[in-house]
Every structure is written in C-alpha cells, then in structure tokens.
Enzyme design. Sequence first.
Site, mmCIF file in Angstrom:
data_model
loop_
_atom_site.group_PDB
_atom_site.id
_atom_site.type_symbol
_atom_site.label_atom_id
_atom_site.label_comp_id
_atom_site.label_asym_id
_atom_site.label_seq_id
_atom_site.Cartn_x
_atom_site.Cartn_y
_atom_site.Cartn_z
ATOM 1 N N SER A 1 0.631 -1.309 0.152
ATOM 2 C CA SER A 1 0.058 0.016 -0.079
ATOM 3 C C SER A 1 1.047 1.344 0.001
ATOM 4 O O SER A 1 2.013 1.333 0.516
ATOM 5 C CB SER A 1 -0.825 -0.026 1.163
ATOM 6 O OG SER A 1 -1.581 1.332 1.597
ATOM 7 N N TYR B 1 -2.587 -0.662 10.260
ATOM 8 C CA TYR B 1 -2.216 -1.203 8.867
ATOM 9 C C TYR B 1 -1.244 -0.601 8.155
ATOM 10 O O TYR B 1 -0.553 -1.316 7.393
ATOM 11 C CB TYR B 1 -3.937 -0.702 8.046
ATOM 12 C CG TYR B 1 -3.718 -1.304 6.643
ATOM 13 C CD1 TYR B 1 -3.803 -2.507 6.164
ATOM 14 C CD2 TYR B 1 -3.595 -0.222 5.610
ATOM 15 C CE1 TYR B 1 -3.993 -2.699 4.563
ATOM 16 C CE2 TYR B 1 -3.465 -0.373 4.290
ATOM 17 C CZ TYR B 1 -3.961 -1.786 3.891
ATOM 18 O OH TYR B 1 -3.751 -1.968 2.615
#
Length: 256
Positions: A135, A149
């Site tokens: 990401s 995350y």
Amino acid sequence: MDKVVVITGASAGIGAELARQLGEKGAKLVLAARRQPELEAVAARSGKEAIAVVADATQRGDVEKLRDAALSRFGRIDVWVNNAGRGITRTVSELTDEDLDMMIRDNVKSALYGMQAVLPLFKSRNAGQIVNISSGLGRVPMASFRSAYSAAKHALNALSACLRIELLQSHPGIMVSVVMPGIVATEFGTNALGGGPDSRVLPGAQSVEDATKVIVDVIEHPRPEAYTNPATKAEVERYYRDVAAYEAEASTRFRR
C-alpha cells in the site's frame, strides 16, 4: 501468458480483478480465499485454466496446501501473489493488543507464509516471482486512523526488500516485487476492522481495473517496486522532501 500464477485474497477486489485480467491473457491460475462461493465464481470468470482452492492465508498449513494444490494441478508455480490483507480504522491511541496482532497476522504473516512456501521451488530452478501487494501507506503514514495497517505494510515492504537482497547474489533469477496501490475503489474501507470510509466514494479513488493493470504489468515485466497510481508516488516524494510540513497538512486532510 504461459505462467502459473497463485493469488491469495482472490474472492473480491484487486485479487478477483487480477484473476480476470490474467485469465484473459491465458495464465493458469490457482485462486485462494476463505469464501468458497465467491471464490468459485471468480474462478469461473477467469478462464478454463483457473482453479479455486479454499484456504486461509493466515494459516501456514493452508498456505502449504495451496502450494501443493498448484503443483498437483499444473506441475509448477511461476508467480506467487500475496494479496490477502485487511485494513483497520483505529488511531494509535485507540489500538488494542488484538488490533495490532490482527493487522500483523493478516497483512504480514500471510505474505511471509506465502514467500516461505514457494521459495524452495523457486530456488531449485533459480526462477520465479513473488508479488507482495502492499500500500502507499507502507511508504507514507498519511492516514492516522489506518495506524496499524500502515505499520503492517511498512513491515511487509521491509521484509520484501530484505528477501530481495538475500537472494540477489545466490538466486538472481528470483524477483521479489512490491506493488503499492493508493486508494482503490473496492470494499476495502467498509471491510476494515472498525468500519470506516467507503473507498469506492473517496475523492481520487482509482478504479480497480486500472490499479490491477499495473500489477499485471509487473508480472509481465518484473521489477522491484511499482505504484499503481502516479499520484501515490508523488505523495511519497512530497513526504520525504519535508516530513514536518507534510504531516501538518495530513493532520487536517486525511480524516475518518
């Protein structure tokens, strides 16, 4: 495309679209996820050379069985895509032990199990590619409510780079690639632990089709890293030019 590709987290989102796009190119696919009906539907849409293997990527034994199923069906594996993962909507001050453990399990251990399961095969012929779907938050912690995350994706990026360096001299034919999407119009946001903004309606969200095209290109033209959206790369560059200024802006811009 004459490649055997294993994809985890293939029942929806980027994983399902990657299966569709690779299937159109003639790849032989081994698709894994926990949800059998959804997974089988994806396999049915991904060409005659696609099989569904119900597996939990957070369980090492399941990942090893996935590898064995791929070998049983096709006799080899050329590309292993670690795509399984999950988000969270918690600031650092709100995190529990369970929150952090879950993020590491879902986003880091799942990929580690895949890397370790397939590595002996790749080493035996000094060929193969591992693709870890990370990401942009693995480079820039721009959204404080995605705290754990973001931390997990930072860890995934580091493990990927370390493995690449580990293999560079002894097995230069093996590529470890990291692909870093930004905001993609999938159900990622609504499926995050604790709920959260719907990624499909956020400003600047990239279509899943366009994001996935970059992953396909990384498989066709292996390289260490890629961003699916030039805007994400620009954010990363801006962050490292002036961390303090970027974080001051992010504190007002990236909210739940």
